[in-house]
Design a protein around this motif. Structure first.
Motif, PDB file in Angstrom:
ATOM      1  N   THR A  53       0.838  -1.197   0.000  1.00 23.73           N
ATOM      2  CA  THR A  53       0.000   0.000   0.000  1.00 23.73           C
ATOM      3  C   THR A  53       0.875   1.250   0.000  1.00 23.73           C
ATOM      4  N   GLU A  54       0.240   2.385  -0.200  1.00 23.37           N
ATOM      5  CA  GLU A  54       0.987   3.650  -0.154  1.00 23.37           C
ATOM      6  C   GLU A  54       1.551   3.884   1.248  1.00 23.37           C
ATOM      7  N   ALA A  55       0.812   3.456   2.263  1.00 15.78           N
ATOM      8  CA  ALA A  55       1.307   3.621   3.633  1.00 15.78           C
ATOM      9  C   ALA A  55       2.532   2.746   3.879  1.00 15.78           C
ATOM     10  N   GLU A  56       2.508   1.520   3.367  1.00 11.95           N
ATOM     11  CA  GLU A  56       3.669   0.638   3.517  1.00 11.95           C
ATOM     12  C   GLU A  56       4.875   1.193   2.761  1.00 11.95           C
ATOM     13  N   HIS A  57       4.631   1.729   1.582  1.00  9.47           N
ATOM     14  CA  HIS A  57       5.725   2.367   0.839  1.00  9.47           C
ATOM     15  C   HIS A  57       6.294   3.544   1.627  1.00  9.47           C
ATOM     16  N   ALA A  58       5.420   4.336   2.236  1.00  9.05           N
ATOM     17  CA  ALA A  58       5.882   5.477   3.036  1.00  9.05           C
ATOM     18  C   ALA A  58       6.738   5.015   4.209  1.00  9.05           C
ATOM     19  N   ASP A  59       6.399   3.872   4.799  1.00  2.99           N
ATOM     20  CA  ASP A  59       7.223   3.316   5.872  1.00  2.99           C
ATOM     21  C   ASP A  59       8.638   3.008   5.375  1.00  2.99           C
ATOM     22  N   THR A  60       8.743   2.460   4.165  1.00  2.00           N
ATOM     23  CA  THR A  60      10.061   2.143   3.605  1.00  2.00           C
ATOM     24  C   THR A  60      10.877   3.418   3.398  1.00  2.00           C
ATOM     25  N   VAL A  61      10.246   4.434   2.818  1.00  2.00           N
ATOM     26  CA  VAL A  61      10.940   5.712   2.619  1.00  2.00           C
ATOM     27  C   VAL A  61      11.369   6.290   3.964  1.00  2.00           C
ATOM     28  N   GLY A  62      10.524   6.126   4.975  1.00  2.00           N
ATOM     29  CA  GLY A  62      10.864   6.630   6.300  1.00  2.00           C
ATOM     30  C   GLY A  62      12.081   5.942   6.890  1.00  2.00           C
ATOM     31  N   VAL A  63      12.185   4.628   6.742  1.00  2.00           N
ATOM     32  CA  VAL A  63      13.361   3.911   7.233  1.00  2.00           C
ATOM     33  C   VAL A  63      14.610   4.327   6.460  1.00  2.00           C
ATOM     34  N   MET A  64      14.475   4.542   5.153  1.00  2.00           N
ATOM     35  CA  MET A  64      15.616   5.010   4.357  1.00  2.00           C
ATOM     36  C   MET A  64      16.155   6.323   4.917  1.00  2.00           C
ATOM     37  N   ARG A  65      15.251   7.225   5.271  1.00  2.00           N
ATOM     38  CA  ARG A  65      15.684   8.513   5.830  1.00  2.00           C
ATOM     39  C   ARG A  65      16.291   8.330   7.217  1.00  2.00           C
ATOM     40  N   GLU A  66      15.673   7.478   8.039  1.00  2.00           N
ATOM     41  CA  GLU A  66      16.125   7.333   9.426  1.00  2.00           C
ATOM     42  C   GLU A  66      17.490   6.662   9.518  1.00  2.00           C
ATOM     43  N   VAL A  67      17.723   5.633   8.708  1.00  2.00           N
ATOM     44  CA  VAL A  67      18.994   4.922   8.763  1.00  2.00           C
ATOM     45  C   VAL A  67      20.089   5.707   8.049  1.00  2.00           C
ATOM     46  N   GLY A  68      19.766   6.241   6.863  1.00  2.00           N
ATOM     47  CA  GLY A  68      20.789   6.933   6.083  1.00  2.00           C
ATOM     48  C   GLY A  68      21.808   5.956   5.517  1.00  2.00           C
ATOM     49  N   PHE A  69      21.367   5.103   4.628  1.00  3.84           N
ATOM     50  CA  PHE A  69      22.264   4.104   4.031  1.00  3.84           C
ATOM     51  C   PHE A  69      23.318   4.794   3.166  1.00  3.84           C
ATOM     52  N   ASP A  70      24.511   4.242   3.186  1.00  2.00           N
ATOM     53  CA  ASP A  70      25.615   4.810   2.413  1.00  2.00           C
ATOM     54  C   ASP A  70      25.631   4.297   0.974  1.00  2.00           C
ATOM     55  N   MET A  71      25.093   3.099   0.754  1.00  2.13           N
ATOM     56  CA  MET A  71      24.946   2.524  -0.589  1.00  2.13           C
ATOM     57  C   MET A  71      23.652   1.728  -0.602  1.00  2.13           C
ATOM     58  N   ALA A  72      23.060   1.579  -1.784  1.00  2.00           N
ATOM     59  CA  ALA A  72      21.799   0.847  -1.857  1.00  2.00           C
ATOM     60  C   ALA A  72      21.605   0.256  -3.243  1.00  2.00           C
ATOM     61  N   PHE A  73      20.990  -0.923  -3.260  1.00  2.00           N
ATOM     62  CA  PHE A  73      20.575  -1.589  -4.501  1.00  2.00           C
ATOM     63  C   PHE A  73      19.052  -1.621  -4.474  1.00  2.00           C
ATOM     64  N   MET A  74      18.440  -0.904  -5.383  1.00  2.00           N
ATOM     65  CA  MET A  74      16.999  -0.662  -5.318  1.00  2.00           C
ATOM     66  C   MET A  74      16.344  -1.146  -6.610  1.00  2.00           C
ATOM     67  N   PHE A  75      15.238  -1.909  -6.467  1.00  2.00           N
ATOM     68  CA  PHE A  75      14.597  -2.524  -7.624  1.00  2.00           C
ATOM     69  C   PHE A  75      13.081  -2.536  -7.446  1.00  2.00           C
ATOM     70  N   ALA A  76      12.377  -2.532  -8.573  1.00  2.00           N
ATOM     71  CA  ALA A  76      10.944  -2.800  -8.564  1.00  2.00           C
ATOM     72  C   ALA A  76      10.735  -4.305  -8.462  1.00  2.00           C
ATOM     73  N   TYR A  77       9.687  -4.706  -7.762  1.00  2.00           N
ATOM     74  CA  TYR A  77       9.431  -6.131  -7.556  1.00  2.00           C
ATOM     75  C   TYR A  77       9.144  -6.832  -8.877  1.00  2.00           C
ATOM     76  N   SER A  78       9.721  -8.035  -9.022  1.00  4.11           N
ATOM     77  CA  SER A  78       9.506  -8.881 -10.190  1.00  4.11           C
ATOM     78  C   SER A  78       9.074 -10.264  -9.701  1.00  4.11           C
ATOM     79  N   MET A  79       7.855 -10.667 -10.035  1.00  2.00           N
ATOM     80  CA  MET A  79       7.332 -11.959  -9.598  1.00  2.00           C
ATOM     81  C   MET A  79       8.126 -13.102 -10.218  1.00  2.00           C
TER      82      MET A  79
END
Length: 600
Positions: free
Chosen positions: A451-477
């Motif tokens: 959901t949009e709320a679950e996506h917002a939670d992910t963005v929130g963790v990204m901001r809170e942790v502050g990752f130095d590197m990331a591998f980011m992908f759209a889900y593929s079944m």
């Protein structure tokens, strides 16, 4: 009573054995039996051979392709291991005819033939390719850097996302065009290896004669025999049997780049986690670990060869568990606990040497050799492992901590075994133990039902942790996964793309901000040479950053040297620095001890 499991084992051993004459006779016998109608349907189509796990399909009637597939599901019954001589018309039922089966010694076909290999996907595929090259070289094959000069072209494939598989299908079509138009008189064989080979074996062999040989991740020892079988008779040959104990520990890899000063060393294979989105357990099997003696010895040899950085590699590397009898290392049993607040969906096994001990032993081999590891799971970071990272200056201070999602409800559907809060608590705890640690991560956008709320939670963790590197992908079944069986891939493509872009943008903002803290400080860089594209001097620091270098000191450096640098500027992805002085790892950290207090 016929023991099918034992028959499977004998079949696999025959396939891997140096003397293949018995296997060739049985393969041809099975092929003759089926083409003679003993195992074919009345309409001429083939029927699966019954049994527990070796030959899935043998052949079809004339006019259709014949395939020989070794796997873990459908396989031979007793009759396929017994000679089935063809009877002449009118012959008595009990008349015996001699078994006249032409065959060639397996070791003959590869002598002097050239192979070309293309590698797609993760670092485990690179490691597997180096094992594969050792097997082929021993069988008499020669590596060529020119595909047009090859007798066999191999594609080491990835199946983690649909886009990765699409690239392979496109490349196979290109190879077919080259075979039929530019080299019809000496068309090379085409082999598909790795995860896609296991997942799509039948499709690969049936796909308009695109592929000759299919070989899964646990079957590389059998590849010379598969190639010979393909040259002898069958139109398509595959071995995708998954092993419960294959680690290739006794094979010394042949490096793809002999001039590299850093290597990846496989220490375990497979995965037990069964995350709902992941195909890896189905393409690479269950977890099994190399013995600690062979790993430490290989690291010692690499050190003697001048390697300056080794990355311990595994699908779930920090779940390493060695139960072998060691001549040098007693089982100490520390580092077996899960991270606080984390769980598994499988029953964990007790005992054995754990990853904390392995990492400690590897770090002791050469204090001038950097040690990294990938890819870990957040559940396997006990304090003992954190202390090893903290207390050994040559163990790099960058930890890969795959998030996947920042929503507890989405993490439950993913079967990750932790909540948002547990992940954040682990980040804080690691930063408390290792003050100057940096984090990299994996993030999936648009998982089933997100959901949009679950996506917002992910963005929130990204901001809170502050990752130095990331591998980011759209889900593929992925077929065969838990998500494929239980959920719907119901997030629209445009929503996935938008959410992914928001995650990417968030990462770059936070990473650029965090990297600014390095500007104006000194650091240690392992010099790696010049970039391929722009010939810029570069290296890597202790925290996993690529560092572009300038300064007169560079004239005295060669790849593998350590250099003290002053950081001039930073982006979200890299640092730029002035080289100050050539040094050693030990000397640098004696002069500039790692900080006692971290930056949150």
């Amino acid at each position: 009573m016929f023991n099918r499991s034992a028959a499977v084992t004998r079949t696999y051993r025959l396939l891997c054995s140096h003397d293949s004459r018995h296997l060739a006779r049985r393969v041809s016998t099975a092929a003759n039996a089926v083409s003679d109608g003993t195992s074919a349907a009345s309409d001429g189509t083939s029927t699966p051979l019954d049994g527990a796990s070796a030959i899935e399909k043998a052949v079809t009637r004339s006019g259709k392709r014949r395939h020989l597939i070794f796997n873990n599901r459908n396989g031979p019954s007793l009759q396929h291991f017994l000679a089935q001589p063809q009877r002449k018309p009118g012959a008595a039922a009990n008349a015996a005819e001699p078994d006249e089966v032409p065959y060639m010694a397996v070791s003959d076909w590869g002598q002097g033939r050239k192979y070309y290999v293309e590698v797609y996907g993760c670092q485990m595929n690179v490691s597997d390719t180096e094992i594969l090259m050792a097997v082929l070289n021993k069988a008499g094959y020669l590596r060529t850097m020119d595909a047009a000069d090859a007798d066999v072209v191999f594609l080491m494939t990835c199946a983690i996302r649909e886009k990765a598989e699409d690239r392979i299908w496109s490349r196979l079509a290109q190879l077919k065009a080259q075979r039929t138009k530019t080299r019809p008189e000496r068309a090379p064989m085409v082999g598909v290896l790795g995860c896609m080979a296991e997942r799509l074996k039948e499709r690969l062999l049936e796909a308009d004669k695109l592929v000759d040989v299919v070989c899964g991740p646990d079957a590389y020892r059998s590849l010379p025999r598969l190639l010979s079988l393909r040259a002898m008779s069958a139109d398509g040959v595959a071995n995708v049997m998954l092993s419960a104990d294959e680690t290739y520990a006794d094979i010394t890899p042949v490096r793809l780049d002999a001039n590299r000063i850093s290597v990846h060393l496989s220490v375990m294979r497979g995965c037990n986690n069964m995350c709902s989105f992941c195909i890896v357990p189905f393409t690479r099997g269950t977890e099994r670990s190399r013995d600690i003696d062979s790993i430490v010895e290989e690291v010692r040899v690499l050190s003697q060869q001048g390697i300056r950085e080794v990355t311990l590699l595994g699908q779930n590397v920090n779940s390493y568990r060695d139960t072998s009898q060691s001549g040098a290392f007693e089982t100490q049993g520390y580092g077996a606990d899960l991270s606080r607040g984390f769980s598994t969906i499988y029953r964990r096994k007790e005992g054995g040497r754990r990853f904390a001990e392995l990492l400690h032993r590897v770090a002791q081999v050469d204090p001038e050799m950097r040690v990294r590891f990938t890819s870990p799971h957040p559940k396997d970071f006990p304090d003992e492992l954190l202390y090893v990272i903290r207390d050994n200056p040559n163990v790099c201070r960058n930890i890969h901590l795959p998030l996947q999602s920042g929503s507890t409800s989405c993490l439950e559907r993913m079967r990750r075994g932790y909540s948002r809060e547990a992940f954040l608590d682990l980040v804080l705890h690691i930063r408390k133990v290792i003050p100057d640690v940096t984090f990299s991560t994996d993030v999936i956008a648009g998982f089933c039902g997100e959901t949009e709320a679950e996506h917002a939670d992910t963005v929130g963790v990204m901001r809170e942790v502050g990752f130095d590197m990331a591998f980011m992908f759209a889900y593929s079944m992925r077929e065969r996964t838990h998500a494929h069986r239980k959920f719907q891939d119901d997030v629209p493509a445009d929503a996935k793309a938008r959410r992914l872009q928001e995650i990417i943008d968030t990462f770059h903002v936070t990473a650029r901000k965090r990297n600014q803290r390095f500007v104006g400080t000194q650091g240690l860089v392992l010099y790696e040479g010049l970039t391929k594209r722009h010939a810029r001097p570069f290296g890597s620091d202790d925290h996993g950053h690529k560092v572009f270098l300038n300064g007169s000191v560079l004239a005295d450096l060669k790849p593998g040297d350590y250099v003290r640098v002053f950081i001039d500027s930073a982006t979200s992805a890299s640092l730029s620095a002035t080289a100050i002085k050539k040094t050693t790892l030990s000397a640098y950290y004696q002069q500039f001890p790692q900080p006692e207090f971290g930056v949150a």
